[in-house]
Design an enzyme around this catalytic site. Structure first.
Site, PDB file in Angstrom:
ATOM      1  N   HIS A   1       0.843  -1.210   0.000  1.00 25.22           N
ATOM      2  CA  HIS A   1       0.000   0.000   0.000  1.00 25.22           C
ATOM      3  C   HIS A   1       0.875   1.255   0.000  1.00 25.22           C
ATOM      4  CE1 HIS A   1      -2.828  -2.873   2.149  1.00 25.22           C
ATOM      5  NE2 HIS A   1      -3.603  -2.419   1.182  1.00 25.22           N
TER       6      HIS A   1
ATOM      7  N   LYS B   1      -1.137  -7.062  -7.706  1.00 22.37           N
ATOM      8  CA  LYS B   1      -1.380  -8.346  -7.029  1.00 22.37           C
ATOM      9  C   LYS B   1      -2.830  -8.774  -7.232  1.00 22.37           C
ATOM     10  CE  LYS B   1      -1.837 -10.533  -2.694  1.00 22.37           C
ATOM     11  NZ  LYS B   1      -3.189 -10.090  -2.328  1.00 22.37           N
TER      12      LYS B   1
ATOM     13  N   SER C   1       0.261  -8.997   1.668  1.00 22.19           N
ATOM     14  CA  SER C   1      -1.188  -8.955   1.743  1.00 22.19           C
ATOM     15  C   SER C   1      -1.574  -8.796   3.202  1.00 22.19           C
ATOM     16  CB  SER C   1      -1.777 -10.261   1.201  1.00 22.19           C
ATOM     17  OG  SER C   1      -3.109 -10.407   1.624  1.00 22.19           O
TER      18      SER C   1
END
Ligand code: PAF
Length: 284
Positions: free
Chosen positions: A37, A151, A187
């Protein structure tokens, strides 16, 4: 850096930026931020005057047996990480503010075709939930640019299709997957893995790269390759949901004319569903 919850406050800020002729880059997230992020926010900073990050765990994209209630919330850490990279505004709306007429009455955005295959087949309604929230957030933030991780390759394709189909006036940027040193794609759901599962998890990436090597070396017996690697992963302790080799362009079954393929994988380790993908450019 400002943090706001109210849609009206966001709209007022948006008006001020407009008057100052500022460009806006937007990174939608569900929080529990990791380096992937942060990379999106860093890329966003390169292209616009203002960077807005939303943190909203979107109930509409979770299935009934999925992890909506347990999805990790780490707002304080997320704020610190985003402030450190120079994000201007965090938008953290409540579900009530976003779905004011109730989820059961909500108008949907549905991108046909691509939303129903692969991850969409395993998670019915998931991409409808994603397209709806992303469309709503785009309407609130009105960005010039928006950033998404590669992703979630299929999600990125769904969003690109929505932007084209609904003639939305912004540029969508895909940002390469950020990986741990052992290859595991970063993740938020990696946090669910036990120590033993975390030790096995990189095998998803290793198997994916072995498939990529085989295709790059010229093998085209995709169903045999897929079967072999499903078996290997299941033997290692995964429960494979799918392994697919598709056209990177439209995610359909590959044809002779395709110049780029993509290997897409999803597998469970216990209750945790991991996904990954890798593109393969063919030398024609
Ligand atoms: O990728 C995600 O985190 C979510 O699907 C998104 C794009 C923020 C929509 O809720």
């Amino acid at each position: 850096m400002q943090v706001i919850k109210e849609v009206q406050a966001l709209r007022e800020l948006r008006r001020c930026w407009q008057m100052e002729a500022k460009t806006i880059a937007f990174v939608p997230t569900m929080g529990n931020l990791h380096e992937g992020h942060i990379q999106l926010a860093k890329e966003a900073k390169k292209v616009a005057d203002i960077v807005v990050v939303s943190i909203f765990v979107n109930p509409l994209q979770f299935g009934p047996d999925e992890d909506l209630d347990s999805y990790p919330k780490t707002l304080q850490q997320d704020q610190e990480a985003l402030e450190a990279v120079g994000v201007d505004l965090i938008f953290t709306p409540s579900a009530k503010a976003i779905y004011s007429r109730g989820l059961e009455n909500q108008t949907f955005v549905e991108v046909p075709g691509i939303s129903y295959m692969i991850c969409g087949a395993s998670r019915p309604g998931h991409f409808r939930g994603v397209a709806t929230i992303v469309c709503k957030l785009f309407n609130m933030v009105q960005p010039n640019h928006a950033f998404f991780g590669e992703k979630d390759f299929q999600q990125l394709q769904v969003i690109r299709a929505m932007v084209t189909d609904l003639s939305m006036n912004l540029q969508i940027h895909g940002v390469p997957t950020v990986r741990e040193s052992d290859g595991l794609a970063m993740s938020s759901r990696n946090n669910y893995l036990t120590t033993d599962q975390r030790a096995i998890a990189p095998q998803l990436y290793e198997n994916m790269m072995q498939i990529v090597d085989k295709v790059e070396l010229g093998r085209r017996d995709f169903s045999i390759i897929i079967k072999e690697h499903k078996q290997r992963l299941n033997d290692a302790g995964f429960k494979v949901d799918y392994i697919e080799i598709r056209s990177a362009d439209n995610l359909l079954q590959p044809g002779h004319e395709d110049e780029e393929l993509v290997v897409l994988m999803a597998a469970f380790l216990g209750k945790t569903r991991l996904i990954d993908n890798c593109c393969i450019r063919l030398n024609s």
